[in-house]
Design a protein around this motif. Structure first.
Motif, PDB file in Angstrom:
ATOM      1  N   GLY A  22       0.793  -1.222   0.000  1.00 31.32           N
ATOM      2  CA  GLY A  22       0.000   0.000   0.000  1.00 31.32           C
ATOM      3  C   GLY A  22       0.823   1.269   0.000  1.00 31.32           C
ATOM      4  O   GLY A  22       0.293   2.362  -0.202  1.00 31.32           O
ATOM      5  N   ALA A  23       2.123   1.143   0.224  1.00 35.56           N
ATOM      6  CA  ALA A  23       2.990   2.322   0.190  1.00 35.56           C
ATOM      7  C   ALA A  23       3.144   2.810  -1.246  1.00 35.56           C
ATOM      8  O   ALA A  23       3.132   2.022  -2.200  1.00 35.56           O
ATOM      9  CB  ALA A  23       4.355   2.001   0.775  1.00 35.56           C
ATOM     10  N   GLN A  24       3.308   4.114  -1.395  1.00 28.18           N
ATOM     11  CA  GLN A  24       3.617   4.707  -2.697  1.00 28.18           C
ATOM     12  C   GLN A  24       5.094   5.075  -2.659  1.00 28.18           C
ATOM     13  O   GLN A  24       5.528   5.847  -1.795  1.00 28.18           O
ATOM     14  CB  GLN A  24       2.747   5.936  -2.948  1.00 28.18           C
ATOM     15  N   VAL A  25       5.868   4.516  -3.581  1.00 26.97           N
ATOM     16  CA  VAL A  25       7.324   4.606  -3.495  1.00 26.97           C
ATOM     17  C   VAL A  25       7.905   5.187  -4.786  1.00 26.97           C
ATOM     18  O   VAL A  25       7.506   4.799  -5.886  1.00 26.97           O
ATOM     19  CB  VAL A  25       7.951   3.222  -3.218  1.00 26.97           C
ATOM     20  N   TRP A  26       8.841   6.115  -4.618  1.00 30.21           N
ATOM     21  CA  TRP A  26       9.594   6.688  -5.736  1.00 30.21           C
ATOM     22  C   TRP A  26      11.054   6.250  -5.632  1.00 30.21           C
ATOM     23  O   TRP A  26      11.602   6.104  -4.526  1.00 30.21           O
ATOM     24  CB  TRP A  26       9.546   8.212  -5.700  1.00 30.21           C
ATOM     25  N   GLY A  27      11.697   6.092  -6.786  1.00 30.49           N
ATOM     26  CA  GLY A  27      13.131   5.822  -6.839  1.00 30.49           C
ATOM     27  C   GLY A  27      13.773   6.758  -7.842  1.00 30.49           C
ATOM     28  O   GLY A  27      13.329   6.826  -8.996  1.00 30.49           O
ATOM     29  N   LEU A  28      14.801   7.474  -7.432  1.00 31.52           N
ATOM     30  CA  LEU A  28      15.445   8.488  -8.277  1.00 31.52           C
ATOM     31  C   LEU A  28      16.910   8.160  -8.485  1.00 31.52           C
ATOM     32  O   LEU A  28      17.607   7.769  -7.543  1.00 31.52           O
ATOM     33  CB  LEU A  28      15.292   9.862  -7.618  1.00 31.52           C
ATOM     34  N   ASP A  29      17.367   8.352  -9.720  1.00 27.52           N
ATOM     35  CA  ASP A  29      18.801   8.211 -10.002  1.00 27.52           C
ATOM     36  C   ASP A  29      19.137   9.083 -11.204  1.00 27.52           C
ATOM     37  O   ASP A  29      18.298   9.304 -12.087  1.00 27.52           O
ATOM     38  CB  ASP A  29      19.170   6.760 -10.298  1.00 27.52           C
ATOM     39  N   VAL A  30      20.359   9.575 -11.238  1.00 28.24           N
ATOM     40  CA  VAL A  30      20.824  10.370 -12.376  1.00 28.24           C
ATOM     41  C   VAL A  30      21.172   9.475 -13.563  1.00 28.24           C
ATOM     42  O   VAL A  30      21.139   9.899 -14.709  1.00 28.24           O
ATOM     43  CB  VAL A  30      22.039  11.238 -11.969  1.00 28.24           C
ATOM     44  N   SER A  31      21.484   8.213 -13.295  1.00 31.37           N
ATOM     45  CA  SER A  31      21.983   7.302 -14.325  1.00 31.37           C
ATOM     46  C   SER A  31      20.842   6.569 -15.036  1.00 31.37           C
ATOM     47  O   SER A  31      20.071   5.840 -14.402  1.00 31.37           O
ATOM     48  CB  SER A  31      22.927   6.274 -13.694  1.00 31.37           C
ATOM     49  N   VAL A  32      20.773   6.742 -16.336  1.00 24.17           N
ATOM     50  CA  VAL A  32      19.785   6.019 -17.142  1.00 24.17           C
ATOM     51  C   VAL A  32      20.052   4.516 -17.072  1.00 24.17           C
ATOM     52  O   VAL A  32      19.118   3.706 -16.981  1.00 24.17           O
ATOM     53  CB  VAL A  32      19.822   6.512 -18.605  1.00 24.17           C
ATOM     54  N   GLU A  33      21.331   4.146 -17.102  1.00 26.55           N
ATOM     55  CA  GLU A  33      21.695   2.725 -17.056  1.00 26.55           C
ATOM     56  C   GLU A  33      21.288   2.091 -15.731  1.00 26.55           C
ATOM     57  O   GLU A  33      20.793   0.961 -15.696  1.00 26.55           O
ATOM     58  CB  GLU A  33      23.195   2.557 -17.286  1.00 26.55           C
ATOM     59  N   ALA A  34      21.491   2.819 -14.631  1.00 26.05           N
ATOM     60  CA  ALA A  34      21.099   2.290 -13.323  1.00 26.05           C
ATOM     61  C   ALA A  34      19.584   2.112 -13.251  1.00 26.05           C
ATOM     62  O   ALA A  34      19.086   1.101 -12.751  1.00 26.05           O
ATOM     63  CB  ALA A  34      21.582   3.217 -12.214  1.00 26.05           C
ATOM     64  N   LEU A  35      18.851   3.098 -13.745  1.00 27.33           N
ATOM     65  CA  LEU A  35      17.393   3.002 -13.702  1.00 27.33           C
ATOM     66  C   LEU A  35      16.882   1.831 -14.537  1.00 27.33           C
ATOM     67  O   LEU A  35      15.863   1.219 -14.189  1.00 27.33           O
ATOM     68  CB  LEU A  35      16.759   4.306 -14.172  1.00 27.33           C
TER      69      LEU A  35
END
Length: 289
Positions: A138-151
Motif C-alpha cells: 500500500g505504500a507509494q514509493v519513488w526511486g530516483l537516479d541520475v543514471s539512465v543505465e542504473a534506472l
C-alpha cells in the motif's frame, strides 16, 4: 566422472589465489548454487552426486572472471538483498548488508501505517525502493537516479519482483524531484560517501568494477550529497516526515551538526552490526512559516 563436491573444492582452492579461504569457499558455493539453480542446503545435500553435463565448463568460465577479481555478484548477475535476488551489473553498486539495516529501520517505523509515501534518492539497483514496496503493502514509493543505465536495472528488478515504483531520472544536485511538495513521509538515501582520498584503501574488486559515480565524493566537500538531499527533503517532507541516510562512519557528528543547523529535530545516529556509525535519522517538523 567427477562429483559436485570435487568441482566445488577445486574452485574454492583456485580462488584462494586472490581471496582468503572463507571468502573463497563462500564464492565457490554461490557459483555452484547459481549454475545448478539450488539453494545452499540443496547444494550440500547433493555434493556427492556425479556432476551434471556442462557443470565443469560453466564453473571454469566463472572462475576465470573471479580470478581477475571481478565481483562475484557481477559475474553471476545477481545479488541477495533482504531475502530477494536482485539483478546487478557494473552500472549499479552491489547492495551491502549495511543498507539492509537501513531499510529494516524504515520498515519497522512504517509497517503499521497505511498509504505512506517514500522517496529513495540514488536508487542504483532499486534494492531500497523495491524492498520497501514489497515489505510495506500500500505504500507509494519513488526511486530516483541520475543514471539512465542504473534506472534500467532498477526497473528490471521491480518488474521481476512484481513491485510498482515511480521512477525518476534526475540529477539531485541540480533538480528538485518531481514529487508533490510536503507530501512525503520519508526520504531515504545511500548517496556517494567514499572520499577520493580513500581510493587507495579500497579492494581492487570494488575500485576496478563498481561505478565511481555512485561511490566517490570530493575530499573537500564530503557532505555534498547529504546537504543537498536535506535541502530537497525540507521541500518534499510533510510535517513530521523523516530523513534516513546511510553515511561514511567518519562523518556522523558532522552530519548530525549539519542537520541540526538546518532545523531538523530528533536526530539520531545508529551503528551497523560491525559497530560503526552507519545511519542517521532525522525528523522534519515543517517550515516555521
Amino acid at each position: 566422472m567427477r562429483t559436485i563436491e570435487e568441482i566445488l573444492e577445486d574452485l574454492a582452492r583456485e580462488l584462494q589465489a586472490v581471496y582468503e579461504e572463507p571468502e573463497a569457499r563462500t564464492m565457490a558455493e554461490w557459483v555452484l548454487q547459481h549454475v545448478l539453480k539450488v539453494n545452499r542446503f540443496e547444494l550440500l545435500s547433493r555434493r556427492r552426486e556425479n556432476a551434471p553435463d556442462g557443470l565443469q565448463a560453466a564453473v571454469q568460465q566463472y572462475q576465470a572472471r573471479l580470478l581477475r577479481q571481478e565481483p562475484v555478484q557481477y559475474v553471476l548477475g545477481e545479488a541477495h538483498f533482504y531475502g530477494r535476488d536482485f539483478m546487478v551489473s557494473p552500472a549499479v553498486l552491489i547492495p551491502r548488508p549495511e543498507t539492509e539495516e537501513l531499510v529494516q529501520k524504515v520498515i519497522k517505523i512504517y509497517q503499521n501505517q497505511s498509504g505512506v509515501k517514500l522517496l529513495d534518492i540514488g536508487t542504483g539497483s532499486g534494492c531500497i525502493p523495491v524492498t520497501l514496496a514489497a515489505e510495506l503493502p500500500g505504500a507509494q514509493v519513488w526511486g530516483l537516479d541520475v543514471s539512465v543505465e542504473a534506472l534500467a536495472v532498477a526497473k528490471t528488478n521491480a518488474a521481476k519482483l512484481g513491485q510498482t515504483i515511480n521512477w525518476l531520472q534526475q540529477d539531485i544536485l541540480q533538480e528538485i524531484p518531481a514529487v508533490e511538495p510536503q507530501s512525503l513521509d520519508a526520504v531515504i538515501s545511500n548517496p556517494p560517501y567514499v572520499l577520493e582520498a580513500e581510493r587507495e584503501l579500497m579492494r581492487p574488486n570494488v575500485l576496478q568494477y563498481e561505478p565511481a559515480l555512485a561511490l566517490f565524493v570530493p575530499n573537500e566537500d564530503p557532505l555534498l550529497f547529504y546537504r543537498r538531499i536535506a535541502q530537497v527533503a525540507q521541500q518534499l517532507l510533510k510535517a513530521g516526515g523523516r530523513l534516513f541516510f546511510e553515511i561514511n562512519e567518519q562523518f556522523a557528528s558532522q552530519t548530525q551538526s549539519m542537520l541540526a543547523q538546518m532545523e531538523y529535530k530528533s536526530i539520531k545516529t545508529y551503528q551497523d552490526l560491525r559497530g560503526k556509525d552507519r545511519m542517521v535519522e532525522a525528523m522534519w517538523e515543517g517550515s516555521a512559516a
